[in-house]
Write an enzyme that holds these catalytic residues in place. Structure first.
Site, PDB file in Angstrom:
ATOM      1  CB  THR A 188      74.354  52.407 113.680  1.00  0.00           C
ATOM      2  OG1 THR A 188      75.201  53.545 113.474  1.00  0.00           O
ATOM      3  CG2 THR A 188      73.385  52.695 114.823  1.00  0.00           C
ATOM      4  CG  LEU A 234      70.438  48.645 107.579  1.00  0.00           C
ATOM      5  CD1 LEU A 234      69.746  47.283 107.672  1.00  0.00           C
ATOM      6  CD2 LEU A 234      69.576  49.633 106.792  1.00  0.00           C
ATOM      7  CG  HIS A 235      72.841  55.071 110.863  1.00  0.00           C
ATOM      8  ND1 HIS A 235      74.119  54.889 111.356  1.00  0.00           N
ATOM      9  CD2 HIS A 235      72.994  55.642 109.633  1.00  0.00           C
ATOM     10  CE1 HIS A 235      75.005  55.350 110.483  1.00  0.00           C
ATOM     11  NE2 HIS A 235      74.362  55.797 109.425  1.00  0.00           N
ATOM     12  CG  ASP A 236      67.157  55.844 111.742  1.00  0.00           C
ATOM     13  OD1 ASP A 236      66.732  56.530 110.805  1.00  0.00           O
ATOM     14  OD2 ASP A 236      67.941  56.287 112.606  1.00  0.00           O
TER      15      ASP A 236
END
Ligand code: RIB
Ligand code: CA
Length: 305
Positions: A188, A234-236
């Site tokens: 991520t 933008l991990h998710d």
């Protein structure tokens, strides 16, 4: 063909982008909320407000208010007291569809044979569903997790927040036998926004674009304070892309287990990277690379709709 998705989340700035991405590029059946970035009350209110911003009739079911073991651990220093610092969102008019996320997850997995669960907060709800009905693991098309890491942590040297906040739950999920995809920090951190994305969003006319521009501006300030870099990973959304646009990511099958006892390493996802036939049998498809340019272009195009 649009994939059927349920999102389990703790909105959360990147959760909010993941919800918008899933709502516009998949058949988003429902949302469940879990204590994580902020309290269950805050993240549930945020999830409801996001669905109203989207004018999307997506049910929100609230879930666990604390981890399987120990007390709640939030991330206000990152996401602000409410979990969506910087957002200008009206209080939602709607209430949650239920306060039993686990019952909803189990019922939905019976109703929709080919449903993907995208888990982008601590894994408490997912673990409770697996403990209540272990066959849940095999009814889902898969569980796409934002969590863990093959390299650095973020809360500690070794642990990533979603796994660190409820390691016992993560251990239940990683041991469940479900088809697992893992987008950890090693992946991520490759997908980052910067001020140019805020400027592009401000040129768009959609309400969602303006909302996300506010989120990015807040996070760029926070990241500058916390890490010295005005960029936001933008991990998710990576865990959504793993289901809706898997061609943008590269996975390797690995054995992954969760450390529960280490003084320095509790909450670490321990990945078997040995280059030998003696490597432990793989239980997770671990993402190592993402086409960040194409992924960011795709996300920005979706936000422009
Ligand atoms: O470590 C990143 C994860 O923790 C993301 O899901 C973010 O929303 C926070 O929950
Ligand atoms: Ca999250």
């Amino acid at each position: 063909m649009r994939q059927k998705i349920i999102i389990d989340c703790d909105p959360g700035h990147d959760d909010a982008v993941a919800i918008i991405l899933a709502a516009r590029t998949s058949q988003l059946l429902g949302i469940t909320t879990v204590d994580g970035n902020a309290s269950l009350a805050h993240v549930t209110r945020n999830a409801l407000a996001i669905t109203e911003l989207l004018e999307a009739d997506i049910p929100v079911h609230s879930g666990a208010a604390k981890p399987l073991a120990g007390e709640s651990r939030h991330a206000q220093h990152v996401h602000g007291e409410t979990g969506l610092g910087g957002a200008r969102l009206p209080l939602p008019a709607r209430e949650p569809a239920s306060e039993d996320a686990v019952e909803y997850l189990l019922a939905a997995s019976h109703e929709h044979a080919d449903c993907h669960l995208v888990a982008i907060g601590p894994l408490t709800n997912v673990a409770l569903a697996l403990q209540r009905d272990p066959t849940f693991a095999h009814r889902l098309a898969g569980i796409s997790i934002m969590g863990g890491s093959t390299s650095v942590g973020n809360v500690t040297r070794a642990a990533e927040f979603n796994v660190w906040a409820d390691p016992e739950a993560a251990d239940v999920v990683f041991s469940s036998g479900a088809h697992l995809q893992m987008c950890g920090l090693n992946l991520t951190h490759q997908l980052r926004t910067d001020d140019s994305h805020v400027a592009e969003l401000r040129q768009m006319s959609s309400v969602a674009a303006s909302f996300v521009a506010d989120l990015f501006e807040f996070m760029h300030e926070r990241m500058a304070d916390l890490s010295g870099s005005r960029t936001f990973p933008l991990h998710d959304p990576c865990a959504v892309l793993a289901v809706t646009a898997p061609h943008l990511l590269e996975f390797e099958d690995r054995a992954v287990a969760v450390e529960l006892r280490g003084t320095l390493t509790r909450g670490m996802t321990v990945v078997d990277e040995r280059v030998t036939r003696r490597r432990d049998p793989a239980n997770v498809a671990v993402a190592y690379r993402i086409d960040a340019g194409a992924a960011l272009r795709h996300i920005m195009d979706v936000l422009a709709e």
